[in-house]
Motif scaffolding. Sequence first.
Motif, PDB file in Angstrom:
ATOM      1  N   MET A 142       0.823  -1.204   0.000  1.00 24.87           N
ATOM      2  CA  MET A 142       0.000   0.000   0.000  1.00 24.87           C
ATOM      3  C   MET A 142       0.864   1.264   0.000  1.00 24.87           C
ATOM      4  N   LYS A 143       2.028   1.190   0.641  1.00 22.35           N
ATOM      5  CA  LYS A 143       2.913   2.356   0.699  1.00 22.35           C
ATOM      6  C   LYS A 143       3.462   2.720  -0.674  1.00 22.35           C
ATOM      7  N   THR A 144       3.687   1.712  -1.506  1.00 19.99           N
ATOM      8  CA  THR A 144       4.337   1.936  -2.802  1.00 19.99           C
ATOM      9  C   THR A 144       3.410   1.709  -3.991  1.00 19.99           C
ATOM     10  N   ASN A 145       2.166   1.273  -3.705  1.00 23.24           N
ATOM     11  CA  ASN A 145       1.221   0.890  -4.761  1.00 23.24           C
ATOM     12  C   ASN A 145       1.779  -0.227  -5.643  1.00 23.24           C
ATOM     13  N   ASP A 146       2.616  -1.065  -5.044  1.00 20.98           N
ATOM     14  CA  ASP A 146       3.181  -2.211  -5.761  1.00 20.98           C
ATOM     15  C   ASP A 146       2.420  -3.469  -5.337  1.00 20.98           C
ATOM     16  N   TRP A 147       1.160  -3.546  -5.743  1.00 15.75           N
ATOM     17  CA  TRP A 147       0.287  -4.643  -5.337  1.00 15.75           C
ATOM     18  C   TRP A 147       0.498  -5.862  -6.224  1.00 15.75           C
ATOM     19  N   LYS A 148       0.398  -7.046  -5.627  1.00 15.87           N
ATOM     20  CA  LYS A 148       0.540  -8.292  -6.385  1.00 15.87           C
ATOM     21  C   LYS A 148      -0.622  -9.219  -6.040  1.00 15.87           C
ATOM     22  N   VAL A 149      -1.216  -9.813  -7.066  1.00 11.84           N
ATOM     23  CA  VAL A 149      -2.314 -10.759  -6.854  1.00 11.84           C
ATOM     24  C   VAL A 149      -1.844 -11.927  -5.995  1.00 11.84           C
ATOM     25  N   SER A 150      -0.598 -12.346  -6.184  1.00  5.91           N
ATOM     26  CA  SER A 150      -0.067 -13.481  -5.419  1.00  5.91           C
ATOM     27  C   SER A 150      -0.064 -13.186  -3.919  1.00  5.91           C
ATOM     28  N   ASP A 151       0.244 -11.938  -3.545  1.00  5.09           N
ATOM     29  CA  ASP A 151       0.237 -11.563  -2.129  1.00  5.09           C
ATOM     30  C   ASP A 151      -1.183 -11.600  -1.566  1.00  5.09           C
ATOM     31  N   VAL A 152      -2.135 -11.127  -2.366  1.00  3.44           N
ATOM     32  CA  VAL A 152      -3.537 -11.140  -1.932  1.00  3.44           C
ATOM     33  C   VAL A 152      -4.000 -12.575  -1.710  1.00  3.44           C
ATOM     34  N   ARG A 153      -3.606 -13.464  -2.590  1.00  2.00           N
ATOM     35  CA  ARG A 153      -4.034 -14.863  -2.471  1.00  2.00           C
ATOM     36  C   ARG A 153      -3.409 -15.542  -1.253  1.00  2.00           C
ATOM     37  N   LEU A 154      -2.175 -15.193  -0.934  1.00  2.00           N
ATOM     38  CA  LEU A 154      -1.541 -15.759   0.258  1.00  2.00           C
ATOM     39  C   LEU A 154      -2.261 -15.298   1.530  1.00  2.00           C
ATOM     40  N   GLU A 175      -8.539  -9.139  -5.154  1.00  2.00           N
ATOM     41  CA  GLU A 175      -7.833  -9.661  -6.331  1.00  2.00           C
ATOM     42  C   GLU A 175      -8.168  -8.846  -7.575  1.00  2.00           C
ATOM     43  N   SER A 176      -9.461  -8.640  -7.806  1.00  2.00           N
ATOM     44  CA  SER A 176      -9.869  -7.884  -8.995  1.00  2.00           C
ATOM     45  C   SER A 176      -9.457  -6.420  -8.883  1.00  2.00           C
ATOM     46  N   GLN A 177      -9.412  -5.897  -7.660  1.00  2.00           N
ATOM     47  CA  GLN A 177      -8.972  -4.512  -7.461  1.00  2.00           C
ATOM     48  C   GLN A 177      -7.504  -4.349  -7.850  1.00  2.00           C
ATOM     49  N   VAL A 178      -6.697  -5.361  -7.526  1.00  2.00           N
ATOM     50  CA  VAL A 178      -5.289  -5.327  -7.920  1.00  2.00           C
ATOM     51  C   VAL A 178      -5.169  -5.400  -9.435  1.00  2.00           C
ATOM     52  N   GLU A 179      -5.935  -6.286 -10.046  1.00  2.00           N
ATOM     53  CA  GLU A 179      -5.879  -6.445 -11.503  1.00  2.00           C
ATOM     54  C   GLU A 179      -6.294  -5.168 -12.221  1.00  2.00           C
ATOM     55  N   ARG A 180      -7.260  -4.425 -11.635  1.00  2.00           N
ATOM     56  CA  ARG A 180      -7.718  -3.165 -12.233  1.00  2.00           C
ATOM     57  C   ARG A 180      -6.823  -1.988 -11.848  1.00  2.00           C
ATOM     58  N   LYS A 181      -5.902  -2.238 -10.905  1.00  2.00           N
ATOM     59  CA  LYS A 181      -5.047  -1.183 -10.359  1.00  2.00           C
ATOM     60  C   LYS A 181      -5.881  -0.051  -9.767  1.00  2.00           C
ATOM     61  N   ASP A 182      -6.928  -0.456  -9.068  1.00  2.00           N
ATOM     62  CA  ASP A 182      -7.800   0.503  -8.401  1.00  2.00           C
ATOM     63  C   ASP A 182      -7.229   0.763  -6.999  1.00  2.00           C
TER      64      ASP A 182
END
Length: 290
Positions: free
Chosen positions: A216-228, A259-266
Motif C-alpha cells: 500500500m505504501k508503494t502501490n506495488d500490489w501483487k495478486v499473489s500476495d492477496v491470495r496468500l 484480487e480484482s482490485q489489484v488487476e484493475r489497479k484501483d
Amino acid sequence: MTPSKLCIIRVLGWSCVFFAIELGTVDTIADDSVSQERTSALENRIQIHPQLMSGAAPVGEKAFAELAELGVKVVVSVDGQRPEIELARKHGLRYIHIPIGYDGVHDDACKAAAALTKQIKDPMYVHCHHGKHRGPAMAAVIAQSAGWLDRKQAIELLKRAGTGSQYAGLWRDVDGFQPQSISAELPKLVEVAEISTLASHMVDTSLQYEVMLDSMKTNDWKVSDVRLLQEALRESHRVCNEEMRPWMHDSVRLVHAMESQVERKDFQELRESMARLKQACNQCHERYRN
C-alpha cells in the motif's frame, strides 16, 4: 548525562549499555549507542540488563550473527511462529520457545520465566515479532523474576518499548508480577513449543497482512500476495470457534474481492478494502487477543 545514570559495563567479554532507570524515568542511551542501534539488524532492541535484551524477531544471517557478536547465547521467543532453530545453532545460539498471546503473560509463562532465571546464566535476547509488545512484557517478567528490575522499572520498560495501551493484559501482568514460590513446579524449557493450529495460522495472516501494508505504501500490489493472505484467513476460518467464524468469513470475502482490485489497479478501492480489513481484525482482536 551523569555517570551515575548510565554505566558502561563489560560482562562476559561483551560491551553493553545498561538499561538504567532512576526514580521511575528511563535514561536516554548515549549518542554513539544510538548510532549503533540505527544500523542494527535487530529492530527495537533494548538493553535491559547486562544479561538481558529485548527486541524484534531476528531475521536472516545478519541478525543472528549480530546476536552472537553481542555475546548473546540464548534466544527466547514468545512468538507463535516456529523459531529459526537451525539458523540459531549455526551461530552458536540456543533457542527457548515460550509463546504468549497479546492478552497477557499467563501463569505457565511466568513459571517458564522463573525457570529461565534459575537455569540460564548466559546473556539472553527475548523477542516477539515486532519487539514492542509481548517481547518486552516477557522480558519485564524475566527481569523481575531475576531481581534485575522492580515493578516500577518494569513498567518503565514497557513505556520505553512502546507497548500498546490496548494490550491491557500485558500491562496488568507486568504490574502485578508475583515471584514463584520455592515449591512451585517449573516447566521444562523447550526449543519449539506446541501451539494451537489457530495461533499458527493467525501468525501467517499477520505476516502476510504486513506484506500488504508495504504494498500500500508503494502501490506495488501483487495478486499473489492477496491470495496468500486469503489462504491464511481461510485456514484460520477453518479452525476458529463459532463466534469468530462470521468475522473470518467476511474477511475472506473482503480479501477475495481485492484480487480484482489489484488487476484493475484501483488503488483507492484497495486502500478502502485494507481499512475495512483492519477494522474487522480489530473487532476480533478486542474480544480474543487484547
